[in-house]
Design a protein around this motif. Sequence first.
Motif, PDB file in Angstrom:
ATOM      1  N   GLN A  75       0.837  -1.198   0.000  1.00 41.67           N
ATOM      2  CA  GLN A  75       0.000   0.000   0.000  1.00 41.67           C
ATOM      3  C   GLN A  75       0.872   1.247   0.000  1.00 41.67           C
ATOM      4  O   GLN A  75       1.611   1.496   0.961  1.00 41.67           O
ATOM      5  N   ALA A  76       0.752   2.037  -1.050  1.00 43.45           N
ATOM      6  CA  ALA A  76       1.564   3.250  -1.178  1.00 43.45           C
ATOM      7  C   ALA A  76       1.341   4.206  -0.010  1.00 43.45           C
ATOM      8  O   ALA A  76       2.272   4.867   0.442  1.00 43.45           O
ATOM      9  N   GLU A  77       0.111   4.262   0.508  1.00 41.50           N
ATOM     10  CA  GLU A  77      -0.165   5.193   1.610  1.00 41.50           C
ATOM     11  C   GLU A  77       0.562   4.793   2.890  1.00 41.50           C
ATOM     12  O   GLU A  77       0.966   5.657   3.666  1.00 41.50           O
ATOM     13  N   VAL A  78       0.789   3.510   3.108  1.00 45.39           N
ATOM     14  CA  VAL A  78       1.549   3.080   4.288  1.00 45.39           C
ATOM     15  C   VAL A  78       3.004   3.494   4.131  1.00 45.39           C
ATOM     16  O   VAL A  78       3.621   4.016   5.060  1.00 45.39           O
ATOM     17  N   ARG A  79       3.552   3.266   2.956  1.00 47.05           N
ATOM     18  CA  ARG A  79       4.937   3.669   2.704  1.00 47.05           C
ATOM     19  C   ARG A  79       5.090   5.169   2.913  1.00 47.05           C
ATOM     20  O   ARG A  79       6.069   5.632   3.512  1.00 47.05           O
ATOM     21  N   GLN A  80       4.110   5.946   2.454  1.00 45.41           N
ATOM     22  CA  GLN A  80       4.154   7.398   2.627  1.00 45.41           C
ATOM     23  C   GLN A  80       4.083   7.765   4.109  1.00 45.41           C
ATOM     24  O   GLN A  80       4.818   8.641   4.568  1.00 45.41           O
ATOM     25  N   ARG A  81       3.217   7.085   4.881  1.00 48.19           N
ATOM     26  CA  ARG A  81       3.133   7.335   6.330  1.00 48.19           C
ATOM     27  C   ARG A  81       4.461   7.062   7.006  1.00 48.19           C
ATOM     28  O   ARG A  81       4.877   7.804   7.906  1.00 48.19           O
ATOM     29  N   LEU A  82       5.115   5.980   6.609  1.00 46.16           N
ATOM     30  CA  LEU A  82       6.415   5.652   7.196  1.00 46.16           C
ATOM     31  C   LEU A  82       7.432   6.747   6.894  1.00 46.16           C
ATOM     32  O   LEU A  82       8.126   7.230   7.788  1.00 46.16           O
TER      33      LEU A  82
END
Length: 123
Positions: A75-82
């Motif tokens: 999930q791109a949004e998880v990577r962005q959150r990290l």
Amino acid sequence: MAIQIAIVGLGRVGGRFLELLLDSDTPGMEISAVSEQGDTDGRKLAQARGIPVESVEEILARGDQVDVVYDLTGQAEVRQRLREGMQRGGNCHTVVAPEVMAHLTWSLLTHEAPPDVHANMGY
């Protein structure tokens, strides 16, 4: 001093990846935390082995106490959150390893290719 590893996403790939790392007995490596919202086999394995199951935010709060975070959510949004969380916290130490790095690690440990279940998300 052991390399501190966190795994985010313990679905089919992440759960098996956790199992491979635990079974490898690789010296100098410790799974310090995992993150999984679902009731997956990987989450159950982590709990059975006494590995803390935390939110992404709790893993980020560990700061530079985590050396590598394997993001296996797809999930791109998880990577962005990290990434954003580490930037906000001033963490220039921890590396976010995307699935391609988990695939490399998997191949080195097993000499087999991991299942390809997520679309190519890039880095």
